[in-house]
Design a protein around this motif. Structure first.
Motif, PDB file in Angstrom:
ATOM      1  N   ALA A   1       0.957  -1.140  -0.050  1.00  0.00           N
ATOM      2  CA  ALA A   1       0.077  -0.149  -0.038  1.00  0.00           C
ATOM      3  C   ALA A   1       0.815   1.208  -0.018  1.00  0.00           C
ATOM      4  O   ALA A   1       2.039   1.084  -0.077  1.00  0.00           O
ATOM      5  CB  ALA A   1      -1.056   0.011   1.024  1.00  0.00           C
ATOM      6  N   ASP A   2       0.309   2.419  -0.396  1.00  0.00           N
ATOM      7  CA  ASP A   2       1.055   3.773  -0.250  1.00  0.00           C
ATOM      8  C   ASP A   2       0.406   4.881   0.554  1.00  0.00           C
ATOM      9  O   ASP A   2      -0.980   4.861   0.125  1.00  0.00           O
ATOM     10  CB  ASP A   2       1.835   4.015  -1.568  1.00  0.00           C
TER      11      ASP A   2
ATOM     12  N   THR B   1       1.488   0.343  -5.070  1.00  0.00           N
ATOM     13  CA  THR B   1       0.295   1.522  -5.163  1.00  0.00           C
ATOM     14  C   THR B   1       1.033   2.574  -5.902  1.00  0.00           C
ATOM     15  O   THR B   1       2.116   3.065  -5.513  1.00  0.00           O
ATOM     16  CB  THR B   1      -0.175   2.009  -3.777  1.00  0.00           C
TER      17      THR B   1
ATOM     18  N   VAL C   1      -4.835   3.847  -7.096  1.00  0.00           N
ATOM     19  CA  VAL C   1      -5.509   4.588  -6.100  1.00  0.00           C
ATOM     20  C   VAL C   1      -5.631   6.099  -6.363  1.00  0.00           C
ATOM     21  O   VAL C   1      -4.992   6.469  -7.257  1.00  0.00           O
ATOM     22  CB  VAL C   1      -4.917   4.590  -4.718  1.00  0.00           C
TER      23      VAL C   1
ATOM     24  N   PHE D   1      -7.117   9.764  -0.922  1.00  0.00           N
ATOM     25  CA  PHE D   1      -8.239  10.391  -0.159  1.00  0.00           C
ATOM     26  C   PHE D   1      -7.987  11.285   0.824  1.00  0.00           C
ATOM     27  O   PHE D   1      -8.727  11.571   1.777  1.00  0.00           O
ATOM     28  CB  PHE D   1      -9.144   9.189  -0.005  1.00  0.00           C
TER      29      PHE D   1
ATOM     30  N   ARG E   1     -14.341  13.140  -4.801  1.00  0.00           N
ATOM     31  CA  ARG E   1     -14.367  12.175  -5.167  1.00  0.00           C
ATOM     32  C   ARG E   1     -14.490  11.735  -6.809  1.00  0.00           C
ATOM     33  O   ARG E   1     -13.859  11.078  -7.727  1.00  0.00           O
ATOM     34  CB  ARG E   1     -15.258  10.975  -4.546  1.00  0.00           C
TER      35      ARG E   1
ATOM     36  N   TYR F   1     -12.100  10.243  -9.866  1.00  0.00           N
ATOM     37  CA  TYR F   1     -12.364   9.169 -10.717  1.00  0.00           C
ATOM     38  C   TYR F   1     -12.447   9.556 -12.178  1.00  0.00           C
ATOM     39  O   TYR F   1     -11.873   8.872 -12.957  1.00  0.00           O
ATOM     40  CB  TYR F   1     -13.502   8.344 -10.384  1.00  0.00           C
TER      41      TYR F   1
ATOM     42  N   ALA G   1      -9.106  -1.107  -5.311  1.00  0.00           N
ATOM     43  CA  ALA G   1      -9.831  -1.298  -3.923  1.00  0.00           C
ATOM     44  C   ALA G   1     -10.889  -0.363  -3.745  1.00  0.00           C
ATOM     45  O   ALA G   1     -11.353  -0.081  -2.647  1.00  0.00           O
ATOM     46  CB  ALA G   1      -8.725  -1.289  -2.893  1.00  0.00           C
TER      47      ALA G   1
ATOM     48  N   ALA H   1     -14.395   1.447  -3.347  1.00  0.00           N
ATOM     49  CA  ALA H   1     -15.417   0.887  -2.431  1.00  0.00           C
ATOM     50  C   ALA H   1     -16.693   1.738  -2.597  1.00  0.00           C
ATOM     51  O   ALA H   1     -17.760   1.026  -2.566  1.00  0.00           O
ATOM     52  CB  ALA H   1     -15.065   1.026  -1.083  1.00  0.00           C
ATOM     53  N   SER H   2     -16.702   3.051  -3.172  1.00  0.00           N
ATOM     54  CA  SER H   2     -17.977   3.639  -3.343  1.00  0.00           C
ATOM     55  C   SER H   2     -18.325   3.158  -4.749  1.00  0.00           C
ATOM     56  O   SER H   2     -17.760   2.543  -5.467  1.00  0.00           O
ATOM     57  CB  SER H   2     -17.373   5.191  -3.473  1.00  0.00           C
TER      58      SER H   2
ATOM     59  N   GLY I   1     -16.068   3.966  -7.246  1.00  0.00           N
ATOM     60  CA  GLY I   1     -14.991   3.091  -7.257  1.00  0.00           C
ATOM     61  C   GLY I   1     -15.129   1.664  -7.732  1.00  0.00           C
ATOM     62  O   GLY I   1     -14.108   1.152  -8.505  1.00  0.00           O
TER      63      GLY I   1
ATOM     64  N   PHE J   1      -8.846  -5.521  -4.151  1.00  0.00           N
ATOM     65  CA  PHE J   1      -8.902  -5.632  -2.622  1.00  0.00           C
ATOM     66  C   PHE J   1     -10.115  -5.123  -2.039  1.00  0.00           C
ATOM     67  O   PHE J   1     -10.484  -4.108  -2.299  1.00  0.00           O
ATOM     68  CB  PHE J   1      -7.655  -5.090  -2.407  1.00  0.00           C
TER      69      PHE J   1
ATOM     70  N   VAL K   1     -12.673   6.362   3.256  1.00  0.00           N
ATOM     71  CA  VAL K   1     -12.905   4.875   2.717  1.00  0.00           C
ATOM     72  C   VAL K   1     -14.310   4.341   3.156  1.00  0.00           C
ATOM     73  O   VAL K   1     -14.365   4.036   4.156  1.00  0.00           O
ATOM     74  CB  VAL K   1     -11.726   4.025   3.136  1.00  0.00           C
TER      75      VAL K   1
HETATM   76  C1  LIG Z   1      -6.837  -3.470   1.253  1.00  0.00           C
HETATM   77  C2  LIG Z   1      -7.008  -2.056   0.656  1.00  0.00           C
HETATM   78  C3  LIG Z   1      -5.892  -1.379   0.198  1.00  0.00           C
HETATM   79  C4  LIG Z   1      -5.693  -0.076  -0.035  1.00  0.00           C
HETATM   80  N1  LIG Z   1      -4.624   0.337  -0.359  1.00  0.00           N
HETATM   81  C5  LIG Z   1      -4.585   1.871  -0.523  1.00  0.00           C
HETATM   82  C6  LIG Z   1      -3.151   2.413  -0.633  1.00  0.00           C
HETATM   83  O1  LIG Z   1      -2.338   1.863  -0.586  1.00  0.00           O
HETATM   84  N2  LIG Z   1      -3.243   3.913  -0.600  1.00  0.00           N
HETATM   85  C7  LIG Z   1      -4.383   4.586  -0.962  1.00  0.00           C
HETATM   86  O2  LIG Z   1      -4.587   5.607  -1.132  1.00  0.00           O
HETATM   87  N3  LIG Z   1      -5.703   3.890  -0.766  1.00  0.00           N
HETATM   88  C8  LIG Z   1      -5.567   2.592  -0.471  1.00  0.00           C
HETATM   89  N4  LIG Z   1      -6.763   1.900  -0.177  1.00  0.00           N
HETATM   90  C9  LIG Z   1      -8.232   2.652  -0.581  1.00  0.00           C
HETATM   91  C10 LIG Z   1      -8.883   2.640  -1.925  1.00  0.00           C
HETATM   92  O3  LIG Z   1      -7.707   3.031  -2.849  1.00  0.00           O
HETATM   93  C11 LIG Z   1     -10.082   3.655  -1.922  1.00  0.00           C
HETATM   94  O4  LIG Z   1      -9.642   5.001  -2.167  1.00  0.00           O
HETATM   95  C12 LIG Z   1     -10.837   3.430  -0.675  1.00  0.00           C
HETATM   96  O5  LIG Z   1     -11.288   2.112  -0.854  1.00  0.00           O
HETATM   97  C13 LIG Z   1     -12.111   4.496  -1.051  1.00  0.00           C
HETATM   98  O6  LIG Z   1     -12.920   3.931  -2.262  1.00  0.00           O
HETATM   99  P1  LIG Z   1     -13.370   5.160  -2.903  1.00  0.00           P
HETATM  100  O7  LIG Z   1     -12.611   6.001  -3.496  1.00  0.00           O
HETATM  101  O8  LIG Z   1     -14.281   4.370  -3.984  1.00  0.00           O
HETATM  102  O9  LIG Z   1     -14.293   5.615  -1.883  1.00  0.00           O
HETATM  103  C14 LIG Z   1      -6.962   0.389   0.227  1.00  0.00           C
HETATM  104  C15 LIG Z   1      -8.079  -0.056   0.104  1.00  0.00           C
HETATM  105  C16 LIG Z   1      -8.030  -1.313   0.733  1.00  0.00           C
HETATM  106  C17 LIG Z   1      -9.422  -2.023   0.970  1.00  0.00           C
END
Ligand SMILES: Cc1cc2nc3c(=O)[nH]c(=O)nc-3n(C[C@H](O)[C@H](O)[C@H](O)COP(=O)(O)O)c2cc1C
Length: 458
Positions: free
Chosen positions: A58-59, A106, A137, A140, A156, A160, A228, A230-231, A234, A246, A338
């Motif tokens: 991750a980063d 990342t 990524v 955020f 957001r 995207y 990764a 989640a929204s 996203g 992930f 997130v």
């Molecule tokens: C397992 C996992 C690893 C992630 N690693 C990173 C990361 O390294 N750097 C980062 O800025 N966000 C990381 N995220 C966040 C996601 O990239 C993403 O921004 C976040 O899930 C929010 O989703 P959304 O932007 O669709 O709301 C990670 C999320 C998960 C679940």
């Protein structure tokens, strides 16, 4: 949906290029080589010995300071964002010590340029003979934006929008050398065929990039794309572009619902749903006997201060949780950060009636997947999620590094193999093949962009 026997669990390792878990680095059996090449090479060898598909970093592009408006708790407690090396550099070191292990890092589409990212991953893909992967990524945190000459992050949806165009530019750059462009004929001479190296002349809303890249087309065609999101936006982005995603879930039911939904989304982008692998986070704590595991668990949890967990959760949610009383439950809040992490803690808080203090302690020592026990018990948990249709594999974190990975490889991997759930050799010659993904031809990304455009128009 029962699994056919030939499908195997895919494993990625969530490695931190820093202390990572606030209790983990204080645990006596952990090692503190975060600034040493040998430390990362040792982890890479362990993971390759355990036949992992990939190691993932991750980063974070800032030391988070959302909690109490300061980075004190991150630094003091060695929390998730306290110290982070540049992961692509670390992966190059790990590549040199291994032959099969995938190497995933990342990179943010909000703070880098497509040319830099395309070039870094093409380089890593060549130097590792086809093992590179990019976790896309959008970032955020305002703290990150401020390290890149911006006052705050963009909203957001805009992030995207930029990410969609970023991906298109990166694919165009990887395609800017045809597969056979590098001839290297000493006699003619013909080093690279100019007919097969093309300008991309991209002109868009966010980027104007002429190309071509100055690195030949990557051995995998495109390095593997991870995501990764989640929204809603996203998830759509992931379903369109990612080869693997992930996620983090607090229960089998929510993981399964997500799995079904994201595979449907992939289908709606004209994709074979099996070409998108879903890997939920799992943090097994394993030992030879139940008594050994319970003692490890007790010792690790005792080392976590609730403020350390709340500091990391504040960063993940982009909400300063110090504004809420420690001995009451977290109220329903709007979360700009997130969403996935919020759903996860909401579910746990409501189910177990946690106070914020308890939540902080639990989040700081969170072991996703409830996988605490003997190898048999941990394998049961993984098997249930996999066979029950909630995932294609797992993103394994270690409660402490590197011993947590060593324990998993020594104790759990043989049990998964005995059950026929896990590979006994690397089958492929590169990461894509190990993940059972096809190699994309030049221009392959366009089909997904077209499916997206027709969906938007509908
Ligand atoms: C397992 C996992 C690893 C992630 N690693 C990173 C990361 O390294 N750097 C980062 O800025 N966000 C990381 N995220 C966040 C996601 O990239 C993403 O921004 C976040 O899930 C929010 O989703 P959304 O932007 O669709 O709301 C990670 C999320 C998960 C679940």
């Amino acid at each position: 949906m029962p699994r056919t026997q030939d499908k195997k669990i895919h494993l990625a390792a969530f490695v931190t290029a820093g202390p990572g878990r606030p209790g983990g680095w204080r645990y006596p059996a952990s090692e503190s080589g975060w600034l040493d090449a040998a430390y990362y090479q040792g982890i890479a060898r362990t993971l390759e010995h355990g036949l992992f598909d990939l190691a993932f970093f991750a980063d974070i592009l800032a030391v988070p300071d959302r909690y109490q408006g300061s980075n004190d708790t991150q630094l003091r407690y060695g929390a998730l964002g306290s110290l982070r090396l540049d992961p692509v550099v670390v992966l190059s070191i790990m590549a040199a010590a291994t032959k099969h292990l995938g190497l995933a890092s990342t990179r943010s589409t909000s703070h880098y340029e497509p040319f830099e990212v395309a070039r870094s991953f093409a380089t890593l893909d060549h130097l590792s003979a086809g093992r590179a992967a990019w976790n896309v990524v959008t970032s955020f945190q305002d703290a990150e934006a401020r390290n890149f000459s911006k006052k705050q992050q963009v909203p957001r949806n805009k992030r995207y929008d930029r990410a969609d165009e970023f991906l298109e530019v990166v694919f165009k750059l990887w395609d800017s050398w045809e597969d056979d462009a590098l001839v290297f004929d000493r006699q003619t001479p013909l080093f690279a065929d100019p007919e097969k190296v093309n300008y991309i002349d991209h002109q868009g809303e966010w980027f104007n990039v002429r190309g071509p890249l100055n690195v030949a087309r990557p051995p995998q065609g495109y390095p593997v794309i991870l995501q990764a999101g989640a929204s809603d936006r996203g998830r759509d982005f992931a379903a369109r572009w990612a080869d693997a995603i992930f996620v983090s879930h607090d229960s089998f039911d929510s993981a399964k619902a997500f799995y079904t939904e994201i595979k449907d989304r992939a289908r709606s982008h004209g994709r074979d749903p099996d070409s998108l692998k879903v890997l939920p986070a799992a943090t097994p704590l394993v030992g030879e006997t139940q008594a050994i595991v319970e003692e490890k668990d007790r010792a690790l949890r005792a080392l976590v201060d609730p403020h350390a967990g709340l500091s990391t959760l504040s960063y993940h949610l982009d909400v300063d949780l110090s504004a809420y009383p420690l001995d009451a439950a977290l109220p329903d809040i709007d979360v700009p950060g997130v969403q996935g992490h919020y759903h996860e803690v909401r579910e746990a808080t409501d189910r177990d009636r946690l106070t914020l203090r308890e939540l902080g302690k639990r989040y700081g020592s969170r072991y996703e997947g409830d996988l605490i026990g003997t190898p048999d018990k941990v394998a049961d948990g993984l098997e249930r999620w996999f066979r029950g249709g909630a995932c294609d594999g797992f993103m394994i974190s270690a409660p402490f590094q590197p011993g947590g990975f060593e324990d998993f490889v020594r104790l759990v991997v043989p049990e998964l193999q005995r059950r026929g759930l896990y590979r006994t050799v690397y089958e492929g010659k590169n990461l894509r093949e190990n993940l059972r993904l096809a190699r994309p031809e030049v221009g392959a990304w366009r089909a997904r962009a077209a499916a997206h455009a027709s969906k938007e128009a509908a």
